[in-house]
Design a protein around this motif. Structure first.
Motif, PDB file in Angstrom:
ATOM      1  N   SER A   7       0.817  -1.222   0.000  1.00  0.00           N
ATOM      2  CA  SER A   7       0.000   0.000   0.000  1.00  0.00           C
ATOM      3  C   SER A   7       0.846   1.265   0.000  1.00  0.00           C
ATOM      4  O   SER A   7       0.446   2.285  -0.555  1.00  0.00           O
ATOM      5  N   ASP A  23      -2.698  -5.166  -3.362  1.00  0.00           N
ATOM      6  CA  ASP A  23      -1.799  -5.112  -2.212  1.00  0.00           C
ATOM      7  C   ASP A  23      -1.477  -6.544  -1.805  1.00  0.00           C
ATOM      8  O   ASP A  23      -2.279  -7.238  -1.190  1.00  0.00           O
ATOM      9  N   VAL A  26      -2.087  -7.957   1.683  1.00  0.00           N
ATOM     10  CA  VAL A  26      -3.452  -8.168   2.145  1.00  0.00           C
ATOM     11  C   VAL A  26      -4.196  -9.212   1.308  1.00  0.00           C
ATOM     12  O   VAL A  26      -4.969 -10.002   1.834  1.00  0.00           O
TER      13      VAL A  26
END
Length: 141
Positions: A7, A23, A26
């Motif tokens: 990010s 990302d 994640v």
């Protein structure tokens, strides 16, 4: 163009032209992306098999890190090539022209002088794998 990035670098890769950013801290990109025509592999290791999973049938993977990538590709029924760059003077001059004409976006992260200390710092940054853009070593003053 789809890319994976943490990010903290989303704005940076958007400026370089990314259409979609995943990302990787994640989201598992191999679950989020499917039927891709081409994957450019610049990170060896645990992501390699995931790169193949996102390709569509007949897709292609180009790797700059895995010399035997075409052997691995047979398992996935896709084409894969290892590429090593050996640029010529004329190719480097062409790239310089593209940069000057702003046809290629260039981001220099940091400039180092060609000293032992400069080379040590530059090498340390490369080892961290957390630089964005290019590290440049200045040979002449």
């Amino acid at each position: 163009m789809i890319t994976t990035e943490s990010s903290r670098n989303h704005d940076f890769v958007k400026q370089l032209g990314a259409d979609e950013i995943i990302d990787y801290m994640v989201v598992d990109f191999s679950e989020a992306v499917k039927n891709v025509n081409l994957v450019f592999d610049a990170v060896e290791g645990m992501y390699q098999k995931k790169n193949f999973k996102v390709l569509k049938d007949g897709g292609r993977l180009v790797s700059i890190v895995t010399p035997n990538i075409s052997d691995i590709a047979k398992e996935y029924k896709v084409d894969a090539q290892f590429v090593i760059v050996r640029p010529s003077r004329s190719q480097l001059e062409q790239i310089a022209d593209w940069v000057q004409d702003k046809k290629v976006k260039l981001h220099i992260n940091r400039l180092f002088l060609l000293t032992e200390t400069g080379m040590i710092h530059a090498h340390h940054l490369i080892e961290t794998k957390h630089t964005n853009g290019k590290l440049v070593v200045q040979i002449r003053t």
